[in-house]
Design a protein around this motif. Structure first.
Motif, PDB file in Angstrom:
ATOM      1  N   HIS A  13     -48.267 -37.750 -66.317  1.00 43.13           N
ATOM      2  CA  HIS A  13     -46.855 -37.418 -66.506  1.00 43.13           C
ATOM      3  C   HIS A  13     -46.035 -37.893 -65.302  1.00 43.13           C
ATOM      4  O   HIS A  13     -44.925 -38.440 -65.459  1.00 43.13           O
ATOM      5  CB  HIS A  13     -46.686 -35.916 -66.712  1.00 43.13           C
ATOM      6  N   THR A  33     -42.405 -37.128 -62.256  1.00 42.60           N
ATOM      7  CA  THR A  33     -42.546 -35.694 -61.972  1.00 42.60           C
ATOM      8  C   THR A  33     -43.248 -35.505 -60.631  1.00 42.60           C
ATOM      9  O   THR A  33     -44.233 -36.178 -60.334  1.00 42.60           O
ATOM     10  CB  THR A  33     -43.362 -35.008 -63.079  1.00 42.60           C
ATOM     11  N   LYS A  82     -45.532 -41.657 -65.371  1.00 47.50           N
ATOM     12  CA  LYS A  82     -44.641 -42.101 -66.440  1.00 47.50           C
ATOM     13  C   LYS A  82     -43.196 -41.687 -66.214  1.00 47.50           C
ATOM     14  O   LYS A  82     -42.254 -42.449 -66.524  1.00 47.50           O
ATOM     15  CB  LYS A  82     -45.149 -41.545 -67.770  1.00 47.50           C
ATOM     16  N   TYR A  83     -42.998 -40.467 -65.658  1.00 44.95           N
ATOM     17  CA  TYR A  83     -41.650 -39.918 -65.589  1.00 44.95           C
ATOM     18  C   TYR A  83     -41.188 -39.562 -64.170  1.00 44.95           C
ATOM     19  O   TYR A  83     -40.057 -39.088 -64.004  1.00 44.95           O
ATOM     20  CB  TYR A  83     -41.553 -38.668 -66.463  1.00 44.95           C
ATOM     21  N   GLU A  86     -38.536 -35.758 -74.015  1.00 44.86           N
ATOM     22  CA  GLU A  86     -39.640 -36.431 -73.345  1.00 44.86           C
ATOM     23  C   GLU A  86     -39.244 -36.783 -71.912  1.00 44.86           C
ATOM     24  O   GLU A  86     -38.180 -37.352 -71.670  1.00 44.86           O
ATOM     25  CB  GLU A  86     -40.024 -37.702 -74.098  1.00 44.86           C
ATOM     26  N   GLY A  87     -40.115 -36.440 -70.971  1.00 51.43           N
ATOM     27  CA  GLY A  87     -39.875 -36.775 -69.578  1.00 51.43           C
ATOM     28  C   GLY A  87     -38.885 -35.879 -68.863  1.00 51.43           C
ATOM     29  O   GLY A  87     -38.565 -36.115 -67.694  1.00 51.43           O
ATOM     30  N   GLU A  88     -38.388 -34.833 -69.545  1.00 48.26           N
ATOM     31  CA  GLU A  88     -37.352 -33.974 -68.963  1.00 48.26           C
ATOM     32  C   GLU A  88     -37.891 -32.652 -68.420  1.00 48.26           C
ATOM     33  O   GLU A  88     -37.118 -31.803 -67.964  1.00 48.26           O
ATOM     34  CB  GLU A  88     -36.267 -33.687 -70.004  1.00 48.26           C
TER      35      GLU A  88
END
Length: 381
Positions: free
Chosen positions: A146, A152, A149-150, A296-298
């Motif tokens: 995660h 985090t 990808k984002y 997604e990603g939030e």
């Protein structure tokens, strides 16, 4: 088919009980739930008991041995961390079908000491060969994916622990009731990066129970404290082309929650609170997205916003969650439902979510390479 209501719900204080059996813990929780409903064991038509490490001992029958052997059907359920939600769902089906007016779903567990794993697989053990077969490593890897990808951060994962440990200070039945500031969470012993010890769930003993009844019985008892089961879903991992080493920690939850939302006729925007499976701090952020609480990603931005804390837009794990309340494997699914019921009744004390009318309880269980998820949506009657 009848609507189904929860009219009794309670749990024992989670902790360590070296001098008591799992059935004794389950019996205490069952009696608490029956007392809460104003019923006794003679009113119960069937009992579903969940346990992961103790189900083979016929724990349902052992519970009745403690509180009254009335000859009713007993079903023993083992489904990893989803065992309690599975027992609740089976009890829900038994009432909804019209077969019984009153059914008990109870989860009871005495966890073995030390770190728990997904079990043994055939052939060479994956530990040390393909990453790791341990649960902390699995959810650490999922968190890293995660992050890659984002974007985090470790601080965002750690904020989950800060929030849930704070919530636990208002829950007298939580194993730990202690604040853990962000710097303390991040500086604690590293288990599997980015997960420190204070970002891992608490290994405890415990039991929780619910009494489910038909609409007819609920009206007879009075609907003042009754809670309606709007949606009930249980899913297993669907087949998908994926990495054969790292289990997918997301797809089974997404499958279950879609079914629950459809059955209930609601969406995530309608929820007032959520109890989800925060077995590790990374898992809570993943499940924000899996349950549709954000896009997604939030998830990192959602924890930063404070919206999932008590007083926020959608409070999550106000009980303290598995991170602080504790995670007695077979009891967790029922305990999450008990927490939602307390808030919908307005009986959660200092941690009460104001105006709560609709809540969601979620659990995720893993075996060797496969998963199970249970989702229940409950509504104030």
């Amino acid at each position: 088919m009848s609507d189904v209501y929860v009219v009794g719900a309670d749990l024992i204080k989670f902790g360590r009980y070296p001098d008591r059996t799992p059935a004794q813990l389950g019996a205490e929780a069952t009696l608490l739930a029956l007392d809460d409903a104003g019923l006794n064991i003679g009113d119960v038509g069937a009992l579903y008991a969940a346990s992961t490490f103790n189900a083979a001992s016929m724990i349902a029958q052992q519970i009745l041995f403690q509180i009254g052997q009335t000859g009713i059907p007993c079903v023993n359920v083992s489904n990893a961390c989803a065992a309690g939600a599975t027992a609740f769902r089976e009890a829900f089906i038994a009432v909804k079908s019209g077969l019984y007016d009153v059914v008990v779903a109870v989860g009871a567990e005495k966890n073995p000491a030390g770190m728990l794993s997904a079990g043994n697989s055939e052939g060479p053990p994956p530990e040390g060969l393909f990453g790791s077969g341990t649960m902390p490593a699995l959810f650490a890897e999922a968190g890293v994916i995660h992050s890659a990808k984002y974007g985090t951060t470790m601080e965002q994962f750690a904020k989950v622990s800060v929030k849930n440990h704070h919530h636990s200070t208002m829950n007298p039945k939580a194993m730990y009731q202690k604040e853990t500031p962000l710097d303390e969470v991040m500086a604690s012993e590293m288990i599997a990066w980015p997960l420190t010890k204070l970002m891992c769930s608490v290994n405890v003993d415990g039991a929780a129970a619910t009494v489910l009844v038909s609409a007819r019985k609920a009206k007879e008892l009075g609907l003042g404290r009754a809670v309606r089961v709007r949606g009930s879903a249980l899913a297993s991992d669907p087949w998908e082309s994926r990495n054969g080493v790292l289990m997918n920690t997301n797809s089974v939850t997404r499958l279950a929650v879609a079914t629950a939302y459809e059955m209930a006729g609601v969406g995530p925007e309608d929820l007032n609170l959520v109890e989800l499976h925060d077995c590790f701090a990374t898992a809570e952020l993943l499940h924000y997205e899996n349950l549709g609480l954000c896009g997604e990603g939030e998830a990192g931005a959602l924890i930063d916003s404070g919206d999932t804390a008590l007083g926020g837009r959608i409070p999550v794990n106000v009980s303290g969650g598995l991170l602080s309340k504790g995670h007695p494997i077979g009891a967790t699914g029922v305990a999450n439902i008990v927490e939602i019921v307390m808030h919908l009744r307005g009986e959660a004390g200092a941690r009460q979510v104001a105006g709560a009318r609709l809540g969601l309880a979620h659990v995720l269980g893993f075996g060797v390479g496969v998963g199970a998820a249970g989702v229940h949506i409950l509504e104030k009657a």
